[in-house]
Design an enzyme around this catalytic site. Structure first.
Site, mmCIF file in Angstrom:
data_model
loop_
_atom_site.group_PDB
_atom_site.id
_atom_site.type_symbol
_atom_site.label_atom_id
_atom_site.label_comp_id
_atom_site.label_asym_id
_atom_site.label_seq_id
_atom_site.Cartn_x
_atom_site.Cartn_y
_atom_site.Cartn_z
ATOM 1 N N TRP A 15 0.866 -1.211 0.089
ATOM 2 C CA TRP A 15 0.038 0.012 -0.110
ATOM 3 C C TRP A 15 0.911 1.354 -0.119
ATOM 4 O O TRP A 15 1.608 1.195 0.725
ATOM 5 C CB TRP A 15 -0.961 -0.020 1.226
ATOM 6 C CG TRP A 15 -1.909 0.751 1.425
ATOM 7 C CD1 TRP A 15 -2.821 1.290 0.491
ATOM 8 C CD2 TRP A 15 -1.993 1.871 2.567
ATOM 9 N NE1 TRP A 15 -3.644 2.438 0.776
ATOM 10 C CE2 TRP A 15 -3.184 2.705 2.370
ATOM 11 C CE3 TRP A 15 -1.531 1.856 3.978
ATOM 12 C CZ2 TRP A 15 -3.810 3.632 3.305
ATOM 13 C CZ3 TRP A 15 -1.940 3.040 4.680
ATOM 14 C CH2 TRP A 15 -2.868 3.556 4.364
ATOM 15 N N ASP A 39 -0.553 -5.581 9.215
ATOM 16 C CA ASP A 39 -1.617 -4.627 8.707
ATOM 17 C C ASP A 39 -2.810 -5.537 8.152
ATOM 18 O O ASP A 39 -2.837 -6.251 7.303
ATOM 19 C CB ASP A 39 -1.018 -3.982 7.450
ATOM 20 C CG ASP A 39 -2.012 -2.883 7.145
ATOM 21 O OD1 ASP A 39 -3.248 -2.799 7.583
ATOM 22 O OD2 ASP A 39 -1.709 -1.904 6.311
ATOM 23 N N LYS A 53 -13.479 -1.090 6.525
ATOM 24 C CA LYS A 53 -14.036 -1.895 5.182
ATOM 25 C C LYS A 53 -14.939 -2.906 5.836
ATOM 26 O O LYS A 53 -16.004 -2.852 5.312
ATOM 27 C CB LYS A 53 -12.845 -2.803 4.491
ATOM 28 C CG LYS A 53 -11.727 -2.051 4.255
ATOM 29 C CD LYS A 53 -11.329 -0.913 3.113
ATOM 30 C CE LYS A 53 -10.361 0.072 3.555
ATOM 31 N NZ LYS A 53 -9.614 0.651 2.589
ATOM 32 N N ALA A 94 -6.374 -4.898 7.262
ATOM 33 C CA ALA A 94 -7.513 -3.887 6.706
ATOM 34 C C ALA A 94 -8.663 -4.552 6.291
ATOM 35 O O ALA A 94 -9.599 -3.897 6.002
ATOM 36 C CB ALA A 94 -6.660 -2.757 6.132
HETATM 37 C C1 LMR Z 1 -7.035 1.933 -0.721
HETATM 38 O O1 LMR Z 1 -5.735 1.199 -0.735
HETATM 39 O O2 LMR Z 1 -7.557 2.214 -1.670
HETATM 40 C C2 LMR Z 1 -7.645 2.183 0.537
HETATM 41 O O3 LMR Z 1 -6.938 1.338 1.698
HETATM 42 C C3 LMR Z 1 -7.941 3.664 0.927
HETATM 43 C C4 LMR Z 1 -6.755 4.396 1.078
HETATM 44 O O4 LMR Z 1 -6.766 5.107 2.174
HETATM 45 O O5 LMR Z 1 -5.609 4.343 0.308
#
Ligand code: LMR
Length: 394
Positions: free
Chosen positions: A127, A208, A243, A210
């Site tokens: 990410w 992590d 989420k 999420a």
């Molecule tokens: C994403 O990866 O699209 C989500 O986790 C939203 C974000 O904050 O980037």
């Protein structure tokens, strides 16, 4: 003063969100930011969330401060949801944070405070905000191989060979389930090997989590995190409710620090609360209270689990439909990986140029690294996306 500011690099996910809003075409398809949408393109407030909010509205008598760690019932509920007794409670320090990002940020600050020399190992890719926060805090970090862009699966040999370079005290950031951005995940057998390597090196895992409930199920998605927690001395876990409870804007997350013993857990609890105090004082309460209300009420909990499961299954159906349509159009099984990936995302493994062609010609918005949000699709748009992928020569 303000004239000395410099422009900051744009976040590629948020940039895409804006570009989509600005596109006047009514045929455009948003597969960018990781937000669940139902078949009508709506991100619904979950039924259990509405019911919990009603209950809170009726029963709440004060909005005075909670504690620096946040609502205790939320913390206990989340520890149970994520860890389900994998670790003795006395070894866990935990605080409420503003979303999963808040938990990641607080975790990074904790690492910086206690081990300024440590390197944080992140998957390649990961990410983008993981790397951005590390850079912002001036922390050492490096990437380990993760994704094979040919097979679109985890390149486990390359991952293990890179992680062999981990030093004692380094942190290894792992996605507990539903890897973002790739959608490719480790098997439980592979997780065991990673844990053994981390222990051999004297490193610390940092998970992590999420998307619990978006992959193989609420319990199945927590198994890797529990396995890690059970088998290491120390571990950090950043979990998000954005989420799985659909409460993105309420900013509801938790950071857990698992220590070797109760005395060290007490120390880390103090540091986590101190970090909350320095950064924003008391964490936001509304989302946490909603989650605590749902988790603490059998009927609401079941209502939430049922809707979450419906959400998960709808994403699996879309994955299968897309893989089938691509099989039909290409007469090959090279896109079968889409049905095997888990969570909201799949990285289809193509160039930013081809992603741009799909945006310009077909109004398809996916992140430039070719990550697409499966939940942005519906039965009508699946064939349009499949055709665009084939037309772009992916
Ligand atoms: C994403 O990866 O699209 C989500 O986790 C939203 C974000 O904050 O980037």
């Amino acid at each position: 003063m303000l004239e000395h500011l410099t422009e900051q690099p744009a976040d590629k996910i948020l940039m895409l969100m804006q570009a989509f809003r600005d596109d006047p075409r009514d045929t455009k398809i948003d597969l960018g930011v990781g937000v669940y949408k139902n078949a009508d393109g709506v991100t619904p407030v979950m039924k259990a969330v509405k019911a919990a909010e009603k209950k809170i509205w009726e029963e709440q008598e004060s909005k005075s401060y909670t504690s620096l760690a946040g609502e205790p019932l939320y913390i206990e509920g989340m520890i149970k949801l994520v860890l389900d007794g994998a670790v003795d409670r006395s070894r866990i320090g935990a605080v409420t944070t503003p979303g999963g990002t808040g938990a990641i940020r607080q975790a990074m600050e904790l690492i910086k405070k206690t081990s300024p020399q440590a390197t944080v190992w992140v998957s390649n890719p990961t990410w983008p905000n993981h790397v951005s926060i590390l850079n912002y805090l001036g922390m050492r970090h490096t990437a380990y191989s993760y994704f094979n862009t040919e097979t679109r699966d985890v390149d486990f040999d390359a991952m293990m060979s890179d992680l062999a370079g981990v030093k004692a005290g380094d942190l290894v950031l792992l996605h507990g389930c539903c890897h973002n951005p790739t959608g490719a995940n480790l098997t439980l057998g592979q997780w065991k090997e990673v844990v053994a390597l981390i222990n051999e090196k004297g490193a610390v895992p940092f998970i992590d989590l999420a998307y619990q409930g978006f992959g193989d199920g609420l319990e199945a998605d927590a198994l890797a995190t529990r396995l890690v927690a059970e088998n290491v001395g120390e571990c950090l876990i950043a979990a998000s409710c954005s989420k799985n409870f659909g409460i993105y804007r309420e900013r509801t997350g938790i950071l857990m620090a698992i220590a070797r013993d109760a005395a060290t857990a007490k120390l880390s609890q103090g540091m986590l609360q101190f970090l909350n105090r320095q950064n924003y004082s008391f964490p936001p309460d509304h989302g946490a209270r909603v989650v605590a209300t749902i988790l603490g009420d059998d009927a609401l909990r079941q209502m939430w689990i049922d809707e979450l499961e419906e959400t998960r299954l709808s994403m699996l159906t879309l994955r299968q439909q897309l893989a089938d349509e691509l099989k039909r159009l290409t007469n090959s099984d090279r896109f079968d990986f889409i049905a095997k990936h888990r969570g909201m995302f799949s990285q289809i493994g193509t160039t930013p140029e081809k992603v741009e062609v799909m945006r310009a010609e077909s109004g398809i918005y996916m992140v430039s690294d070719s990550r697409l949000n499966i939940a942005g699709l519906n039965a009508t748009t699946v064939p349009l996306l499949a055709k665009a992928i084939v037309d772009a020569g992916v």
